[in-house]
Design a protein around this motif. Structure first.
Motif, short mmCIF file in Angstrom:
data_model
loop_
_atom_site.label_atom_id
_atom_site.label_comp_id
_atom_site.label_asym_id
_atom_site.label_seq_id
_atom_site.Cartn_x
_atom_site.Cartn_y
_atom_site.Cartn_z
N ALA A 1 -11.10 -7.95 -7.12
CA ALA A 1 -10.65 -8.92 -6.13
C ALA A 1 -9.14 -9.11 -6.22
O ALA A 1 -8.45 -9.23 -5.19
CB ALA A 1 -11.37 -10.26 -6.35
N LYS A 2 -8.60 -9.12 -7.43
CA LYS A 2 -7.16 -9.32 -7.60
C LYS A 2 -6.36 -8.18 -6.95
O LYS A 2 -5.38 -8.42 -6.25
CB LYS A 2 -6.83 -9.42 -9.09
N TYR A 3 -6.80 -6.96 -7.20
CA TYR A 3 -6.09 -5.80 -6.65
C TYR A 3 -6.19 -5.79 -5.12
O TYR A 3 -5.18 -5.61 -4.42
CB TYR A 3 -6.71 -4.52 -7.22
N LEU A 4 -7.39 -5.97 -4.59
CA LEU A 4 -7.57 -5.94 -3.15
C LEU A 4 -6.83 -7.09 -2.47
O LEU A 4 -6.22 -6.91 -1.41
CB LEU A 4 -9.06 -6.00 -2.81
N THR A 5 -6.86 -8.27 -3.09
CA THR A 5 -6.16 -9.42 -2.52
C THR A 5 -4.67 -9.17 -2.42
O THR A 5 -4.02 -9.56 -1.43
CB THR A 5 -6.42 -10.68 -3.36
N SER A 6 -4.09 -8.51 -3.43
CA SER A 6 -2.65 -8.24 -3.40
C SER A 6 -2.30 -7.26 -2.28
O SER A 6 -1.26 -7.40 -1.63
CB SER A 6 -2.19 -7.70 -4.75
N LEU A 7 -3.17 -6.27 -2.04
CA LEU A 7 -2.94 -5.34 -0.93
C LEU A 7 -3.09 -6.06 0.42
O LEU A 7 -2.28 -5.88 1.33
CB LEU A 7 -3.94 -4.19 -0.99
N GLN A 8 -4.13 -6.88 0.53
CA GLN A 8 -4.38 -7.58 1.78
C GLN A 8 -3.28 -8.58 2.09
O GLN A 8 -2.92 -8.80 3.26
CB GLN A 8 -5.74 -8.28 1.72
N ALA B 1 1.04 -10.13 5.61
CA ALA B 1 2.43 -10.54 5.76
C ALA B 1 3.15 -9.75 6.85
O ALA B 1 4.02 -10.28 7.55
CB ALA B 1 3.18 -10.39 4.43
N VAL B 2 2.77 -8.48 7.01
CA VAL B 2 3.42 -7.65 8.03
C VAL B 2 2.52 -7.46 9.25
O VAL B 2 2.87 -6.71 10.17
CB VAL B 2 3.81 -6.27 7.44
N CYS B 3 1.36 -8.14 9.26
CA CYS B 3 0.44 -8.14 10.41
C CYS B 3 -0.02 -6.73 10.79
O CYS B 3 -0.02 -6.35 11.98
CB CYS B 3 1.10 -8.83 11.61
N VAL B 4 -0.41 -5.95 9.78
CA VAL B 4 -0.91 -4.60 10.00
C VAL B 4 -2.24 -4.44 9.27
O VAL B 4 -2.34 -4.82 8.11
CB VAL B 4 0.10 -3.54 9.50
N PRO B 5 -3.27 -3.89 9.92
CA PRO B 5 -4.57 -3.72 9.26
C PRO B 5 -4.49 -2.80 8.04
O PRO B 5 -3.71 -1.84 8.03
CB PRO B 5 -5.45 -3.10 10.35
N LEU B 6 -5.31 -3.10 7.05
CA LEU B 6 -5.37 -2.32 5.82
C LEU B 6 -6.52 -1.32 5.89
O LEU B 6 -7.60 -1.63 6.38
CB LEU B 6 -5.57 -3.26 4.62
N ARG B 7 -6.26 -0.12 5.40
CA ARG B 7 -7.29 0.90 5.25
C ARG B 7 -7.21 1.49 3.85
O ARG B 7 -6.14 1.49 3.22
CB ARG B 7 -7.11 2.03 6.29
N LEU B 8 -8.34 2.00 3.38
CA LEU B 8 -8.42 2.66 2.08
C LEU B 8 -8.76 4.12 2.31
O LEU B 8 -9.79 4.43 2.91
CB LEU B 8 -9.47 2.00 1.19
N PRO C 1 0.83 -1.21 0.00
CA PRO C 1 0.00 0.00 0.00
C PRO C 1 0.87 1.26 0.00
O PRO C 1 2.09 1.19 0.18
CB PRO C 1 -0.81 -0.13 1.29
N ASP C 2 0.24 2.41 -0.18
CA ASP C 2 0.99 3.65 -0.35
C ASP C 2 1.70 4.10 0.92
O ASP C 2 2.84 4.56 0.87
CB ASP C 2 0.04 4.76 -0.81
N PHE C 3 1.04 3.99 2.09
CA PHE C 3 1.59 4.56 3.31
C PHE C 3 1.43 3.60 4.49
O PHE C 3 0.55 2.75 4.50
CB PHE C 3 0.91 5.88 3.66
N GLY D 1 -0.61 4.04 19.18
CA GLY D 1 0.32 2.97 18.86
C GLY D 1 -0.18 2.00 17.80
O GLY D 1 0.62 1.21 17.28
N GLU D 2 -1.47 2.03 17.48
CA GLU D 2 -1.98 1.15 16.43
C GLU D 2 -1.41 1.58 15.08
O GLU D 2 -1.17 2.77 14.84
CB GLU D 2 -3.51 1.20 16.38
N GLN D 3 -1.18 0.60 14.22
CA GLN D 3 -0.66 0.89 12.89
C GLN D 3 -1.72 0.60 11.83
O GLN D 3 -2.54 -0.31 11.98
CB GLN D 3 0.58 0.05 12.59
N TRP D 4 -1.66 1.38 10.75
CA TRP D 4 -2.46 1.13 9.57
C TRP D 4 -1.56 1.14 8.34
O TRP D 4 -0.60 1.92 8.27
CB TRP D 4 -3.52 2.22 9.36
N LEU D 5 -1.88 0.29 7.38
CA LEU D 5 -1.37 0.44 6.03
C LEU D 5 -2.48 1.08 5.21
O LEU D 5 -3.64 0.63 5.27
CB LEU D 5 -0.98 -0.92 5.44
N ILE D 6 -2.15 2.12 4.45
CA ILE D 6 -3.19 2.90 3.77
C ILE D 6 -2.92 2.97 2.27
O ILE D 6 -1.84 3.39 1.84
CB ILE D 6 -3.26 4.33 4.36
#
Length: 360
Positions: free
Chosen positions: A120-127, A132-139, A87-89, A96-101
């Motif tokens: 589904a392909k794009y979202l699956t690749s982000l997820q 893999a890094v155990c950080v929640p994803l946000r859009l 993801p971008d950021f 202390g919580e982390q997000w991937l955005i």
């Protein structure tokens, strides 16, 4: 400044073309190869608007100021056992919580039909990267037609095929941008900017109402109260220039010996009966400011704009009792229903996204 990024590109080009770094022809060949790609990129509005939106999100988060760390995540080499997309950021929140955005720019010309989707392909690749890094994803979605930002978790908007479909209304209900410091700012109208005429210079007012004078002072008022505290004045100026209230004027101010100055007035088109009115969300106020630095008409002229953390950081410790600027701040929380998955809300499959909506 050492050009590390440029050097990395040159080194990659040299390896791909079997050239030594000390080859005298390397620089000329590199720029000759890069020029067509650069011209193509500068002529691609989708690429330019998308890149500007990413920079705008970064500057907005810095300006809202409620984070511990923000870094670009999708640069540098990534080696993984499976296919994934960074993801971008990455942001570390205050608690202390982390997000991937992942940042997404959406523009639908019909103001009443604002929606987007992700395959589904794009979202699956982000997820996959987030897992893999155990950080929640946000859009982070920028609804450009409405100059509106939302930050959402993907889960509530998953389709039955693993893709994503979201309307702007749904995104607003699930919006978590408040975690990064976004607030709705309200004050008591009107806000007034008074430009006083220098009394030792010529001052005239023509029959057509055209005032000619040298500005001798600039004062900002909340109603009839002049804002003299620097913090009050600066916030009022920001709300006046980039808030949502329309500005009227200039109106001539007459004194005993001629024109004394002019006044500009900012106030909502319709007043509420609460004694105060909303002048805008901090995120939207910043986005308007960012546009003045990066857009000319419908053309993007710059990707980067300056962050302004001094604008909104004082809101976290605002002295409501002593301030001469009446202020009310509202923090949005996502609704419980909006955070449920689509299947939980509807008890079945979600409708498919319209085919004319493309991924980022």
């Amino acid at each position: 400044m050492k050009a590390f990024d440029l050097f990395a590109l040159v080194a990659k080009f040299a390896q791909q073309n079997n050239l030594a770094l000390n080859d005298p022809a390397l620089v000329d060949r590199f720029f000759a190869d890069a020029a067509p790609s650069l011209k193509t990129a500068l002529a691609d509005p989708t690429l330019i608007h998308g890149a500007r939106t990413e920079r705008m999100f970064e500057a907005m988060v810095l300006s809202l100021g409620k984070f511990r760390l923000l870094k670009t995540e999708d640069i540098g080499r990534v080696h993984a056992a499976t296919s994934l997309r960074a993801p971008d950021f990455r942001v570390v929140l205050d608690d202390g919580e982390q997000w991937l955005i992942e940042v997404k720019n959406v523009r639908c010309e019909d103001p009443k039909r604002q929606r987007t989707s992700m395959s589904a392909k794009y979202l699956t690749s982000l997820q996959a990267y987030a897992d893999a890094v155990c950080v929640p994803l946000r859009l982070a979605i920028y609804w450009s037609r409405w100059n509106l930002w939302t930050v959402i978790a993907p889960k509530p908007f998953l389709r039955s095929d693993g893709g994503l479909r979201i309307t702007m209304t749904g995104a607003i209900m699930a919006n978590e941008l408040g975690r990064l410091g976004d607030v709705s700012i309200c004050t008591r109208p009107p806000l007034r900017l008074v430009l006083g005429a220098a009394t030792d210079k010529p001052r005239t007012l023509s029959a057509e109402g055209l005032a000619e004078f040298i500005i001798g002072s600039a004062k900002v008022f909340s109603g009839d109260v002049e804002l003299t505290d620097p913090r009050d004045r600066r916030l009022a100026e920001i709300l006046f220039l980039y808030g949502e209230w329309p500005v009227e004027g200039p109106f001539a101010i007459m004194g005993d010996d001629g024109i004394a100055g002019v006044e500009f007035l900012a106030k909502p088109e319709e007043h509420s009966d609460q004694g105060f009115d909303g002048v805008g969300w901090a995120s939207r106020i910043f986005t308007r400011y960012f546009a003045t630095r990066t857009v000319d008409g419908d053309q993007v002229i710059q990707l980067n704009g300056r962050a302004v953390p001094e604008w909104f950081a004082p809101l976290a410790a605002w002295d409501f009792k002593r301030s001469q600027l009446p202020l009310w701040l509202f923090h949005q929380q996502p609704s419980t229903e909006a955070l449920m998955s689509g299947a939980e809300r509807e008890g079945g499959q979600l409708p498919e996204a319209p085919p004319d909506i493309a991924d980022k």
